[in-house]
Design an enzyme around this catalytic site. Structure first.
Site, PDB file in Angstrom:
ATOM      1  N   SER A 182      -6.534 -15.195   2.888  1.00  0.00           N
ATOM      2  CA  SER A 182      -7.161 -16.413   3.398  1.00  0.00           C
ATOM      3  C   SER A 182      -7.613 -17.307   2.244  1.00  0.00           C
ATOM      4  CB  SER A 182      -8.377 -16.073   4.260  1.00  0.00           C
ATOM      5  OG  SER A 182      -7.982 -15.293   5.356  1.00  0.00           O
ATOM      6  N   THR A 193      -2.849  -8.920  16.418  1.00  0.00           N
ATOM      7  CA  THR A 193      -1.921  -8.599  17.496  1.00  0.00           C
ATOM      8  C   THR A 193      -1.217  -7.276  17.234  1.00  0.00           C
ATOM      9  OG1 THR A 193      -0.076  -9.510  18.752  1.00  0.00           O
ATOM     10  CG2 THR A 193      -0.066  -9.987  16.421  1.00  0.00           C
ATOM     11  N   GLU A 234      -6.380  -2.391   8.328  1.00  0.00           N
ATOM     12  CA  GLU A 234      -5.178  -3.234   8.236  1.00  0.00           C
ATOM     13  C   GLU A 234      -4.024  -2.475   8.895  1.00  0.00           C
ATOM     14  OE1 GLU A 234      -4.071  -6.339   7.103  1.00  0.00           O
ATOM     15  OE2 GLU A 234      -2.201  -5.481   7.829  1.00  0.00           O
ATOM     16  N   HIS A 235      -3.243  -3.146   9.762  1.00  0.00           N
ATOM     17  CA  HIS A 235      -2.228  -2.386  10.511  1.00  0.00           C
ATOM     18  C   HIS A 235      -0.874  -2.277   9.807  1.00  0.00           C
ATOM     19  CE1 HIS A 235      -0.521  -6.015  13.034  1.00  0.00           C
ATOM     20  NE2 HIS A 235      -0.675  -6.317  11.769  1.00  0.00           N
ATOM     21  N   HIS A 285     -13.195 -17.449   2.912  1.00  0.00           N
ATOM     22  CA  HIS A 285     -13.937 -16.272   2.439  1.00  0.00           C
ATOM     23  C   HIS A 285     -15.395 -16.658   2.165  1.00  0.00           C
ATOM     24  CE1 HIS A 285      -9.985 -14.215   0.915  1.00  0.00           C
ATOM     25  NE2 HIS A 285     -10.259 -13.897   2.152  1.00  0.00           N
ATOM     26  N   THR A 345      -1.131 -13.618   4.919  1.00  0.00           N
ATOM     27  CA  THR A 345      -1.662 -14.393   3.788  1.00  0.00           C
ATOM     28  C   THR A 345      -3.024 -13.833   3.383  1.00  0.00           C
ATOM     29  OG1 THR A 345      -2.772 -15.927   5.302  1.00  0.00           O
ATOM     30  CG2 THR A 345      -0.595 -16.600   4.487  1.00  0.00           C
ATOM     31  N   SER A 399      -5.282  -8.429   1.790  1.00  0.00           N
ATOM     32  CA  SER A 399      -5.279  -8.279   0.336  1.00  0.00           C
ATOM     33  C   SER A 399      -6.321  -7.286  -0.169  1.00  0.00           C
ATOM     34  CB  SER A 399      -5.566  -9.635  -0.313  1.00  0.00           C
ATOM     35  OG  SER A 399      -6.897 -10.032   0.012  1.00  0.00           O
TER      36      SER A 399
HETATM   37  N1  SAH Z   1      -8.923 -11.266   5.113  1.00  0.00           N
HETATM   38  C1  SAH Z   1      -7.570 -11.019   4.722  1.00  0.00           C
HETATM   39  C2  SAH Z   1      -6.734 -11.757   5.733  1.00  0.00           C
HETATM   40  C3  SAH Z   1      -5.360 -11.339   5.798  1.00  0.00           C
HETATM   41  S1  SAH Z   1      -4.404 -12.194   7.056  1.00  0.00           S
HETATM   42  C4  SAH Z   1      -7.374 -11.579   3.318  1.00  0.00           C
HETATM   43  O1  SAH Z   1      -7.934 -12.620   3.029  1.00  0.00           O
HETATM   44  O2  SAH Z   1      -6.650 -10.980   2.522  1.00  0.00           O
HETATM   45  C5  SAH Z   1      -4.790 -11.238   8.479  1.00  0.00           C
HETATM   46  C6  SAH Z   1      -4.421  -9.797   8.408  1.00  0.00           C
HETATM   47  O3  SAH Z   1      -4.651  -9.229   9.686  1.00  0.00           O
HETATM   48  C7  SAH Z   1      -2.959  -9.535   8.089  1.00  0.00           C
HETATM   49  O4  SAH Z   1      -2.917  -8.752   6.929  1.00  0.00           O
HETATM   50  C8  SAH Z   1      -2.432  -8.785   9.298  1.00  0.00           C
HETATM   51  O5  SAH Z   1      -1.479  -7.794   8.965  1.00  0.00           O
HETATM   52  C9  SAH Z   1      -3.714  -8.189   9.861  1.00  0.00           C
HETATM   53  N2  SAH Z   1      -3.659  -7.843  11.278  1.00  0.00           N
HETATM   54  C10 SAH Z   1      -3.136  -8.557  12.300  1.00  0.00           C
HETATM   55  N3  SAH Z   1      -3.235  -7.901  13.460  1.00  0.00           N
HETATM   56  C11 SAH Z   1      -3.876  -6.715  13.188  1.00  0.00           C
HETATM   57  C12 SAH Z   1      -4.294  -5.612  13.964  1.00  0.00           C
HETATM   58  N4  SAH Z   1      -4.073  -5.537  15.282  1.00  0.00           N
HETATM   59  N5  SAH Z   1      -4.929  -4.615  13.335  1.00  0.00           N
HETATM   60  C13 SAH Z   1      -5.150  -4.635  11.991  1.00  0.00           C
HETATM   61  N6  SAH Z   1      -4.759  -5.656  11.191  1.00  0.00           N
HETATM   62  C14 SAH Z   1      -4.150  -6.703  11.775  1.00  0.00           C
END
Ligand code: SAH
Length: 237
Positions: A60, A217, A110-111, A65, A58, A89
């Site tokens: 957030s 994770t 971002e993974h 934010h 998602t 995002s």
């Molecule tokens: N701050 C972002 C939050 C996205 S949700 C926003 O507001 O758009 C959290 C994000 O963390 C997800 O996109 C998920 O894919 C990423 N994430 C989870 N585990 C991760 C990891 N080990 N390394 C990098 N990104 C990760």
């Protein structure tokens, strides 16, 4: 608190967050006002709620934010280096880039590859100087495991957008002295921690409030084969 901040436009949303004291500085207010969330949220961009991006992730909620940026604002001054883990995002990378200015640097990690690519594209669409910032190295979107941070660099401010049980040592090591991290910690019961590294290198942890974030994770715990919900064009705010 959140439902009261939803609005019909980006400026309305930001004004509501500011009046509700969720944005606590004028710098953050102005930076959030200058980045239209419609470039980053696939729908209902001005609703104060998390919105699905696809792949189980998602963007957030705006109030999260707002609180994160307000907490980190002193460490996001012009020229500062910032790291956004789980950049999703790309929204926070964009607002941080506004705050640190053309002499600063923001790295998003971002993974999920599709999401990282989409975040970079959203950033370019949202920021008139987006291509230039990326080409000059002021902004970088990295597809990697965020638990390792960005090896070889140090940051004034680190935002973590997904929750983990134990704050990774790598992230603590990449925090400058002084520097500040905003991170959700825990699994079922999660709390925001604000972690400050003082000038002498001492780590100070403050437990702030309960939250609900997706986990930081392994990639295979996410539906990383799924589709990213596209953003076609921003609504006019
Ligand atoms: N701050 C972002 C939050 C996205 S949700 C926003 O507001 O758009 C959290 C994000 O963390 C997800 O996109 C998920 O894919 C990423 N994430 C989870 N585990 C991760 C990891 N080990 N390394 C990098 N990104 C990760």
């Amino acid at each position: 608190m959140s439902w009261r901040c939803s609005a019909a436009s980006n400026s309305g949303l930001v004004e509501n967050l500011y009046r509700s004291n969720l944005i606590t500085t004028t710098r953050v207010r102005d930076a959030m006002a200058s980045v239209d969330r419609a470039h980053f949220a696939p729908h209902m961009p001005y609703k104060d709620a998390p919105i699905a991006l696809g792949c189980g992730t998602t963007i957030s909620a705006p109030h999260m934010h707002a609180m994160a940026l307000s907490a980190l604002d002193d460490y996001l001054k012009p020229g500062a280096h910032a790291l956004d883990i789980g950049s999703g995002s790309g929204y926070l990378v964009a607002v941080m880039a506004k705050l640190v200015g053309p002499a600063g640097r923001v790295v998003g990690v971002e993974h999920i590859k599709q999401l990282n690519d989409a975040g970079e594209q959203r950033f370019k669409n949202a920021m008139p100087d987006g291509n230039e910032l990326i080409n000059r190295g002021n902004v970088e979107f990295v597809c990697a495991d965020g638990r390792l941070g960005k090896p070889g660099e140090e940051f004034d401010a680190i935002h973590v957008g997904a929750a983990i049980n134990v704050v990774p040592d790598e992230l603590l090591a990449q925090l400058k002295a002084p520097g500040k991290m905003f991170i959700p910690v825990g699994d079922f019961a999660q709390y925001i921690y604000e972690i400050t590294k003082t000038e002498s290198g001492q780590i100070v942890r403050e437990k702030k409030f309960g939250v609900s974030y997706v986990p930081l994770t392994d990639l295979d715990e996410y539906d990383n084969s799924g589709d990213i919900i596209p953003v076609n064009f921003p609504s006019v705010s």
